[in-house]
Design a protein around this motif. Structure first.
Motif, PDB file in Angstrom:
ATOM      1  N   HIS A 215       1.444 -19.887  -0.515  1.00  0.00           N
ATOM      2  CA  HIS A 215       1.861 -19.407   0.817  1.00  0.00           C
ATOM      3  C   HIS A 215       1.645 -17.908   1.008  1.00  0.00           C
ATOM      4  CE1 HIS A 215       3.535 -23.361   1.312  1.00  0.00           C
ATOM      5  NE2 HIS A 215       4.369 -23.173   0.308  1.00  0.00           N
ATOM      6  N   THR A 216       0.619 -17.358   0.422  1.00  0.00           N
ATOM      7  CA  THR A 216       0.361 -15.935   0.583  1.00  0.00           C
ATOM      8  C   THR A 216      -0.319 -15.672   1.925  1.00  0.00           C
ATOM      9  OG1 THR A 216      -0.610 -13.953  -0.390  1.00  0.00           O
ATOM     10  CG2 THR A 216      -1.840 -16.014  -0.675  1.00  0.00           C
ATOM     11  N   TRP A 217       0.023 -14.555   2.540  1.00  0.00           N
ATOM     12  CA  TRP A 217      -0.601 -14.172   3.808  1.00  0.00           C
ATOM     13  C   TRP A 217      -1.889 -13.389   3.582  1.00  0.00           C
ATOM     14  CZ3 TRP A 217       4.936 -12.597   5.220  1.00  0.00           C
ATOM     15  CH2 TRP A 217       5.611 -13.673   5.790  1.00  0.00           C
ATOM     16  N   TRP A 218      -2.101 -12.927   2.362  1.00  0.00           N
ATOM     17  CA  TRP A 218      -3.323 -12.229   2.001  1.00  0.00           C
ATOM     18  C   TRP A 218      -3.996 -13.032   0.897  1.00  0.00           C
ATOM     19  CZ3 TRP A 218       0.644  -9.442   4.104  1.00  0.00           C
ATOM     20  CH2 TRP A 218       0.294  -8.500   5.081  1.00  0.00           C
ATOM     21  N   PRO A 219      -5.014 -13.845   1.245  1.00  0.00           N
ATOM     22  CA  PRO A 219      -5.712 -14.631   0.226  1.00  0.00           C
ATOM     23  C   PRO A 219      -6.234 -13.733  -0.905  1.00  0.00           C
ATOM     24  CG  PRO A 219      -6.357 -15.339   2.415  1.00  0.00           C
ATOM     25  CD  PRO A 219      -5.533 -14.095   2.592  1.00  0.00           C
ATOM     26  N   GLY A 220      -6.050 -14.198  -2.136  1.00  0.00           N
ATOM     27  CA  GLY A 220      -6.452 -13.432  -3.302  1.00  0.00           C
ATOM     28  C   GLY A 220      -5.334 -12.560  -3.865  1.00  0.00           C
ATOM     29  N   TYR A 221      -4.197 -12.522  -3.169  1.00  0.00           N
ATOM     30  CA  TYR A 221      -3.055 -11.724  -3.613  1.00  0.00           C
ATOM     31  C   TYR A 221      -1.875 -12.635  -3.940  1.00  0.00           C
ATOM     32  CZ  TYR A 221      -5.321  -7.464  -1.951  1.00  0.00           C
ATOM     33  OH  TYR A 221      -6.188  -6.421  -1.763  1.00  0.00           O
ATOM     34  N   GLN A 222      -1.094 -12.232  -4.922  1.00  0.00           N
ATOM     35  CA  GLN A 222       0.181 -12.883  -5.212  1.00  0.00           C
ATOM     36  C   GLN A 222       1.290 -11.994  -4.659  1.00  0.00           C
ATOM     37  OE1 GLN A 222       0.462 -13.249  -9.461  1.00  0.00           O
ATOM     38  NE2 GLN A 222       0.100 -11.079  -9.829  1.00  0.00           N
TER      39      GLN A 222
ATOM     40  N   ILE B   7       5.922  -7.422  -2.089  1.00  0.00           N
ATOM     41  CA  ILE B   7       4.944  -6.645  -2.836  1.00  0.00           C
ATOM     42  C   ILE B   7       3.761  -7.579  -3.057  1.00  0.00           C
ATOM     43  CG2 ILE B   7       4.491  -5.444  -5.008  1.00  0.00           C
ATOM     44  CD1 ILE B   7       7.726  -5.393  -5.139  1.00  0.00           C
ATOM     45  N   PHE B   8       2.565  -7.105  -2.770  1.00  0.00           N
ATOM     46  CA  PHE B   8       1.361  -7.919  -2.942  1.00  0.00           C
ATOM     47  C   PHE B   8       0.483  -7.278  -4.006  1.00  0.00           C
ATOM     48  CE2 PHE B   8       2.886  -8.960   1.244  1.00  0.00           C
ATOM     49  CZ  PHE B   8       2.705 -10.332   1.310  1.00  0.00           C
ATOM     50  N   GLU B   9       0.029  -8.114  -4.962  1.00  0.00           N
ATOM     51  CA  GLU B   9      -0.861  -7.660  -6.028  1.00  0.00           C
ATOM     52  C   GLU B   9      -2.091  -8.541  -6.044  1.00  0.00           C
ATOM     53  OE1 GLU B   9       0.835  -7.674  -9.935  1.00  0.00           O
ATOM     54  OE2 GLU B   9       1.870  -5.783  -9.609  1.00  0.00           O
ATOM     55  N   LEU B  10      -3.242  -7.928  -6.233  1.00  0.00           N
ATOM     56  CA  LEU B  10      -4.498  -8.654  -6.327  1.00  0.00           C
ATOM     57  C   LEU B  10      -4.487  -9.512  -7.587  1.00  0.00           C
ATOM     58  CD1 LEU B  10      -7.138  -8.797  -4.711  1.00  0.00           C
ATOM     59  CD2 LEU B  10      -8.042  -7.009  -6.202  1.00  0.00           C
ATOM     60  N   VAL B  11      -4.862 -10.782  -7.467  1.00  0.00           N
ATOM     61  CA  VAL B  11      -4.833 -11.689  -8.607  1.00  0.00           C
ATOM     62  C   VAL B  11      -5.984 -11.385  -9.555  1.00  0.00           C
ATOM     63  CG1 VAL B  11      -4.979 -14.112  -9.317  1.00  0.00           C
ATOM     64  CG2 VAL B  11      -3.664 -13.483  -7.291  1.00  0.00           C
ATOM     65  N   SER B  12      -7.188 -11.249  -9.031  1.00  0.00           N
ATOM     66  CA  SER B  12      -8.365 -10.935  -9.844  1.00  0.00           C
ATOM     67  C   SER B  12      -8.828  -9.523  -9.515  1.00  0.00           C
ATOM     68  CB  SER B  12      -9.499 -11.918  -9.556  1.00  0.00           C
ATOM     69  OG  SER B  12      -9.096 -13.230  -9.868  1.00  0.00           O
ATOM     70  N   PRO B  13      -8.943  -8.661 -10.508  1.00  0.00           N
ATOM     71  CA  PRO B  13      -9.356  -7.273 -10.240  1.00  0.00           C
ATOM     72  C   PRO B  13     -10.668  -7.213  -9.458  1.00  0.00           C
ATOM     73  CG  PRO B  13      -8.683  -7.525 -12.529  1.00  0.00           C
ATOM     74  CD  PRO B  13      -8.713  -8.900 -11.928  1.00  0.00           C
ATOM     75  N   ASN B  14     -10.699  -6.339  -8.465  1.00  0.00           N
ATOM     76  CA  ASN B  14     -11.856  -6.180  -7.605  1.00  0.00           C
ATOM     77  C   ASN B  14     -11.880  -4.724  -7.149  1.00  0.00           C
ATOM     78  OD1 ASN B  14     -13.699  -6.090  -5.524  1.00  0.00           O
ATOM     79  ND2 ASN B  14     -12.987  -7.968  -4.556  1.00  0.00           N
ATOM     80  N   GLU B  15     -12.940  -4.007  -7.469  1.00  0.00           N
ATOM     81  CA  GLU B  15     -13.017  -2.584  -7.138  1.00  0.00           C
ATOM     82  C   GLU B  15     -13.038  -2.327  -5.637  1.00  0.00           C
ATOM     83  OE1 GLU B  15     -16.127  -0.575  -9.206  1.00  0.00           O
ATOM     84  OE2 GLU B  15     -15.554  -1.436 -11.128  1.00  0.00           O
ATOM     85  N   ASP B  16     -13.476  -3.299  -4.846  1.00  0.00           N
ATOM     86  CA  ASP B  16     -13.610  -3.114  -3.402  1.00  0.00           C
ATOM     87  C   ASP B  16     -12.332  -3.408  -2.631  1.00  0.00           C
ATOM     88  OD1 ASP B  16     -16.252  -2.431  -3.781  1.00  0.00           O
ATOM     89  OD2 ASP B  16     -16.940  -4.505  -3.572  1.00  0.00           O
ATOM     90  N   ALA B  17     -11.323  -3.963  -3.285  1.00  0.00           N
ATOM     91  CA  ALA B  17     -10.099  -4.371  -2.589  1.00  0.00           C
ATOM     92  C   ALA B  17      -8.926  -3.473  -3.002  1.00  0.00           C
ATOM     93  CB  ALA B  17      -9.768  -5.825  -2.915  1.00  0.00           C
TER      94      ALA B  17
END
Length: 196
Positions: A132-139, A155-165
């Motif tokens: 149910h995240t509002w930002w896909p790719g974030y937990q 608090i939203f954290e990127l699940v997979s590291p990505n330099e562009d996000a």
């Protein structure tokens, strides 16, 4: 923790406000205390000085329940998502700046207008969740006021590291924040520890 309201108004409106504020604070504290969930302090980003971390410098936006400093205008950023049902501008009174708010509806049909920030003075409550995240790719993790435990957002954290996000950010419930110019005219509840 017992909360003692500091509202000195004998009118029925004052009594109603005291009851609403007290119920909200006790509910949040009770949930945090009795659930046994882990409650970690979220790392405050380098955008804040050591004095800000200690609460000695005023934030532009404060918790609407207790007046504790939460976020500065400099920390507010826009992190867009297609999951928002609408996006709109909010003019900050007394400041030549507009905030971009996004409207969301959660699975329980509760509505939230969020402002996103790169830094905030909040506590992370519980574990991070992927569903149910509002930002896909974030937990996400629940964010509470570190002073009164009011629910201030996520608090939203990127699940997979990505330099562009953006690696992490805060989605703050705008109705649970007050601009400090407004807060100067308010009387807030102060937590009082009854166990000591």
């Amino acid at each position: 923790m017992m909360l003692k309201p500091h509202i000195h108004n004998s009118s029925s409106a004052g009594k109603w406000l005291r009851a609403v504020l007290l119920y909200g604070a006790v509910y949040a504290v009770g949930q945090a205390f009795f659930s046994g969930a882990r409650c970690d302090t979220v790392n405050i980003t380098q955008h804040q000085s050591a004095a800000t971390k200690k609460g000695s410098i005023r934030s532009d936006y404060v918790c609407s329940q207790c007046g504790h400093g939460i976020v500065d205008l400099d920390g507010i950023i826009f992190v867009p998502t297609k999951k928002a049902t609408s996006t709109f501008n909010h003019t900050v009174s007394g400041v030549d700046r507009r905030l971009i708010l996004q409207h969301f509806v959660n699975p329980q049909h509760h509505h939230f207008d969020l402002v996103t920030a790169s830094s905030a003075n909040v506590l992370g409550y519980g574990d991070f969740h992927h569903e149910h995240t509002w930002w896909p790719g974030y937990q996400w993790q629940i964010a509470l006021c570190p002073h009164c435990n009011r629910h201030l957002g996520w608090i939203f954290e990127l699940v997979s590291p990505n330099e562009d996000a953006v690696q992490s950010f805060f989605g703050l419930i705008f109705s649970n924040l007050l601009h400090n110019a407004t807060a100067d005219n308010m009387v807030f509840m102060q937590p009082q520890n009854v166990f000591m």
